[in-house]
Design a protein around this motif. Structure first.
Motif, PDB file in Angstrom:
ATOM      1  N   ALA A 212       0.836  -1.209   0.000  1.00  0.00           N
ATOM      2  CA  ALA A 212       0.000   0.000   0.000  1.00  0.00           C
ATOM      3  C   ALA A 212       0.870   1.259   0.000  1.00  0.00           C
ATOM      4  O   ALA A 212       1.876   1.303  -0.713  1.00  0.00           O
ATOM      5  N   THR A 213       0.501   2.235   0.780  1.00  0.00           N
ATOM      6  CA  THR A 213       1.144   3.555   0.676  1.00  0.00           C
ATOM      7  C   THR A 213       2.285   3.740   1.688  1.00  0.00           C
ATOM      8  O   THR A 213       2.526   4.841   2.157  1.00  0.00           O
ATOM      9  N   GLN A 214       2.990   2.653   2.002  1.00  0.00           N
ATOM     10  CA  GLN A 214       4.005   2.744   3.069  1.00  0.00           C
ATOM     11  C   GLN A 214       5.233   3.579   2.717  1.00  0.00           C
ATOM     12  O   GLN A 214       5.893   4.110   3.605  1.00  0.00           O
ATOM     13  N   VAL A 215       5.574   3.663   1.423  1.00  0.00           N
ATOM     14  CA  VAL A 215       6.844   4.337   1.076  1.00  0.00           C
ATOM     15  C   VAL A 215       6.686   5.861   1.165  1.00  0.00           C
ATOM     16  O   VAL A 215       5.844   6.450   0.483  1.00  0.00           O
ATOM     17  N   ASN A 216       7.504   6.469   2.001  1.00  0.00           N
ATOM     18  CA  ASN A 216       7.482   7.935   2.125  1.00  0.00           C
ATOM     19  C   ASN A 216       8.280   8.574   0.992  1.00  0.00           C
ATOM     20  O   ASN A 216       9.337   8.047   0.606  1.00  0.00           O
ATOM     21  N   TRP A 217       7.811   9.714   0.531  1.00  0.00           N
ATOM     22  CA  TRP A 217       8.550  10.443  -0.508  1.00  0.00           C
ATOM     23  C   TRP A 217       9.967  10.761  -0.027  1.00  0.00           C
ATOM     24  O   TRP A 217      10.939  10.701  -0.791  1.00  0.00           O
ATOM     25  N   THR A 218      10.116  11.077   1.259  1.00  0.00           N
ATOM     26  CA  THR A 218      11.446  11.428   1.794  1.00  0.00           C
ATOM     27  C   THR A 218      12.420  10.241   1.668  1.00  0.00           C
ATOM     28  O   THR A 218      13.621  10.449   1.507  1.00  0.00           O
TER      29      THR A 218
ATOM     30  N   GLU B 232      -5.759   5.820  -5.837  1.00  0.00           N
ATOM     31  CA  GLU B 232      -7.027   6.184  -6.496  1.00  0.00           C
ATOM     32  C   GLU B 232      -8.185   6.220  -5.500  1.00  0.00           C
ATOM     33  O   GLU B 232      -9.055   7.077  -5.572  1.00  0.00           O
ATOM     34  N   ARG B 233      -8.156   5.266  -4.547  1.00  0.00           N
ATOM     35  CA  ARG B 233      -9.242   5.228  -3.545  1.00  0.00           C
ATOM     36  C   ARG B 233      -9.227   6.465  -2.655  1.00  0.00           C
ATOM     37  O   ARG B 233     -10.226   6.829  -2.053  1.00  0.00           O
ATOM     38  N   MET B 234      -8.078   7.120  -2.564  1.00  0.00           N
ATOM     39  CA  MET B 234      -7.992   8.325  -1.727  1.00  0.00           C
ATOM     40  C   MET B 234      -8.307   9.595  -2.516  1.00  0.00           C
ATOM     41  O   MET B 234      -8.191  10.697  -1.992  1.00  0.00           O
ATOM     42  N   LEU B 235      -8.651   9.409  -3.798  1.00  0.00           N
ATOM     43  CA  LEU B 235      -8.953  10.569  -4.650  1.00  0.00           C
ATOM     44  C   LEU B 235     -10.402  10.474  -5.138  1.00  0.00           C
ATOM     45  O   LEU B 235     -10.659  10.128  -6.290  1.00  0.00           O
ATOM     46  N   PRO B 236     -11.353  10.745  -4.259  1.00  0.00           N
ATOM     47  CA  PRO B 236     -12.754  10.600  -4.661  1.00  0.00           C
ATOM     48  C   PRO B 236     -13.161  11.616  -5.726  1.00  0.00           C
ATOM     49  O   PRO B 236     -12.612  12.718  -5.775  1.00  0.00           O
TER      50      PRO B 236
ATOM     51  N   ALA C 145      -9.490  14.011   4.292  1.00  0.00           N
ATOM     52  CA  ALA C 145      -9.023  12.985   5.235  1.00  0.00           C
ATOM     53  C   ALA C 145      -7.740  12.300   4.743  1.00  0.00           C
ATOM     54  O   ALA C 145      -7.020  11.687   5.542  1.00  0.00           O
ATOM     55  N   TYR C 146      -7.469  12.385   3.439  1.00  0.00           N
ATOM     56  CA  TYR C 146      -6.314  11.657   2.888  1.00  0.00           C
ATOM     57  C   TYR C 146      -5.146  12.570   2.533  1.00  0.00           C
ATOM     58  O   TYR C 146      -4.118  12.101   2.048  1.00  0.00           O
ATOM     59  N   GLU C 147      -5.343  13.849   2.753  1.00  0.00           N
ATOM     60  CA  GLU C 147      -4.325  14.813   2.305  1.00  0.00           C
ATOM     61  C   GLU C 147      -2.930  14.509   2.828  1.00  0.00           C
ATOM     62  O   GLU C 147      -1.963  14.499   2.059  1.00  0.00           O
ATOM     63  N   ASP C 148      -2.813  14.234   4.122  1.00  0.00           N
ATOM     64  CA  ASP C 148      -1.483  13.994   4.707  1.00  0.00           C
ATOM     65  C   ASP C 148      -0.830  12.774   4.078  1.00  0.00           C
ATOM     66  O   ASP C 148       0.351  12.776   3.748  1.00  0.00           O
ATOM     67  N   CYS C 149      -1.639  11.715   3.911  1.00  0.00           N
ATOM     68  CA  CYS C 149      -1.101  10.479   3.346  1.00  0.00           C
ATOM     69  C   CYS C 149      -0.633  10.715   1.900  1.00  0.00           C
ATOM     70  O   CYS C 149       0.454  10.278   1.508  1.00  0.00           O
ATOM     71  N   LEU C 150      -1.451  11.427   1.124  1.00  0.00           N
ATOM     72  CA  LEU C 150      -1.086  11.681  -0.276  1.00  0.00           C
ATOM     73  C   LEU C 150       0.150  12.576  -0.380  1.00  0.00           C
ATOM     74  O   LEU C 150       1.018  12.347  -1.229  1.00  0.00           O
ATOM     75  N   ASN C 151       0.244  13.566   0.502  1.00  0.00           N
ATOM     76  CA  ASN C 151       1.433  14.430   0.494  1.00  0.00           C
ATOM     77  C   ASN C 151       2.690  13.634   0.853  1.00  0.00           C
ATOM     78  O   ASN C 151       3.756  13.826   0.263  1.00  0.00           O
ATOM     79  N   ARG C 152       2.538  12.713   1.802  1.00  0.00           N
ATOM     80  CA  ARG C 152       3.681  11.874   2.225  1.00  0.00           C
ATOM     81  C   ARG C 152       4.098  10.937   1.097  1.00  0.00           C
ATOM     82  O   ARG C 152       5.268  10.668   0.862  1.00  0.00           O
ATOM     83  N   LEU C 153       3.092  10.446   0.346  1.00  0.00           N
ATOM     84  CA  LEU C 153       3.350   9.503  -0.752  1.00  0.00           C
ATOM     85  C   LEU C 153       3.955  10.199  -1.969  1.00  0.00           C
ATOM     86  O   LEU C 153       4.838   9.661  -2.634  1.00  0.00           O
ATOM     87  N   LEU C 154       3.443  11.416  -2.254  1.00  0.00           N
ATOM     88  CA  LEU C 154       3.800  12.079  -3.518  1.00  0.00           C
ATOM     89  C   LEU C 154       4.753  13.268  -3.342  1.00  0.00           C
ATOM     90  O   LEU C 154       5.167  13.882  -4.315  1.00  0.00           O
ATOM     91  N   GLY C 155       5.054  13.597  -2.104  1.00  0.00           N
ATOM     92  CA  GLY C 155       6.096  14.591  -1.849  1.00  0.00           C
ATOM     93  C   GLY C 155       5.640  16.022  -1.740  1.00  0.00           C
ATOM     94  O   GLY C 155       6.329  16.851  -1.167  1.00  0.00           O
TER      95      GLY C 155
END
Ligand SMILES: C[S@@+](CC[C@H](N)C(=O)[O-])C[C@H]1O[C@@H](n2cnc3c(N)ncnc32)[C@H](O)[C@@H]1O
Length: 284
Positions: A134-140, A163-167, A174-184
């Motif tokens: 899943a989304t475990q890998v951090n952009w950092t 995709e599930r976090m982009l309704p 609710a998913y902003e932090d996770c998406l920012n962490r994933l995509l930098g």
């Protein structure tokens, strides 16, 4: 025994691609003066079992049984039962190379960062597999990898999880932090969403309410656009990224993952060789 369950035929496809690159990597670097390091950040147990009990090799075992050898193998797995199973497999089946292997039961982001900081990259080259569910890998973590200028990385990007976090409605708060962490960064917001034309009426209202806020934007991103965005993001930190990443799909033809390849080495010659091998494998 903690057996690892088979996800579907895409699991085999992923491992075939990765293992073919691994074998080519070891062949190409055979006569180079650099030490060759293998880093499996989401290593699993080394074995995968299908629902009907069939067993095949996971990434760790594929690396350990390759015809040519790495000079050191790092495995990271945060599930203690799986890490123990992997360690037992190395002790029992690969005792002759045990001294050049290390299994860590740890979080991949933390441990990979530490491994990278402890290696003198002037004398070493590495192949790294980021094979998370899943989304475990951090952009950092990707930034740290890129800065070595010495690591080739295969990254199983969690396409369907993202995709599930982009309704469609634009209710992604609710998913902003996770998406920012994933995509930098938060550029995905303007990349994947546009103003909702049906709500222009509300623009004139001073008192913008909750309904307006969560419907202000609507999604406007086809899978190919999302794919191209992911590759563009990777290109902001890696000097060379394959433009031919592969969608891995389930048997209902849904896109589950995007298998990406990036090179951190800045040498055009090294990039050309690595990219042509990776693209050849991805194109099949
Ligand atoms: C897709 S499986 C990896 C399969 C493995 N590469 C193979 O081919 O056999 C993902 C693995 O990562 C582990 N994992 C999940 N989150 C992790 C984390 N934050 N750090 C390290 N390992 C993690 C899971 O327990 C699981 O075994």
């Amino acid at each position: 025994m903690t057996t690892q369950e088979f996800g579907g035929s895409w699991t085999q496809q992923k491992l075939n691609i990765f293992t073919d690159y691994l074998n080519a990597y070891l062949t190409v670097l055979k006569n180079q003066k650099f030490k060759k390091i293998y880093i499996d950040a989401f290593a699993g147990t080394g074995k995968i079992t299908t629902k009907n009990g069939q067993e095949f090799d996971g990434s760790a075992r594929c690396a350990l049984t390759a015809g040519k050898k790495f000079d050191f193998y790092y495995f990271v797995e945060n599930d203690s039962a799986k890490a123990t199973e992997l360690q037992n497999m190395i002790d029992n089946e690969f005792s002759s190379i045990k001294s050049i292997t290390r299994v860590y039961c740890d979080d991949a982001n933390e441990r990979v960062t530490q491994i990278i900081h402890n290696i003198e990259w002037k004398y070493n080259r590495a192949l790294l597999f980021l094979d998370s569910y899943a989304t475990q890998v951090n952009w950092t973590t990707l930034e740290t990898i890129a800065k070595t200028h010495s690591i080739d990385v295969w990254y199983l990007f969690p396409f369907s999880a993202m995709e599930r976090m982009l309704p469609n409605s634009g209710e992604y708060k609710a998913y902003e932090d996770c998406l920012n962490r994933l995509l930098g960064d938060s550029s995905w917001q303007t990349e994947f969403y546009k103003e909702n034309p049906q709500l222009s009426f509300f623009d004139s209202l001073e008192d913008s309410n909750d309904f307006y806020e969560s419907n202000r934007r609507i999604k406007d991103a086809k899978p190919e656009q999302v794919k191209s965005y992911i590759i563009r993001r990777l290109k902001t930190i890696f000097p060379c990224v394959s433009d031919k990443p592969k969608f891995l799909k389930n048997n209902r033809n849904s896109r589950l993952f995007l298998l990406c390849f990036a090179i951190s080495n800045e040498s055009p010659k090294a990039q050309k060789i690595a990219l042509s091998i990776a693209n050849h494998i991805l194109n099949r």
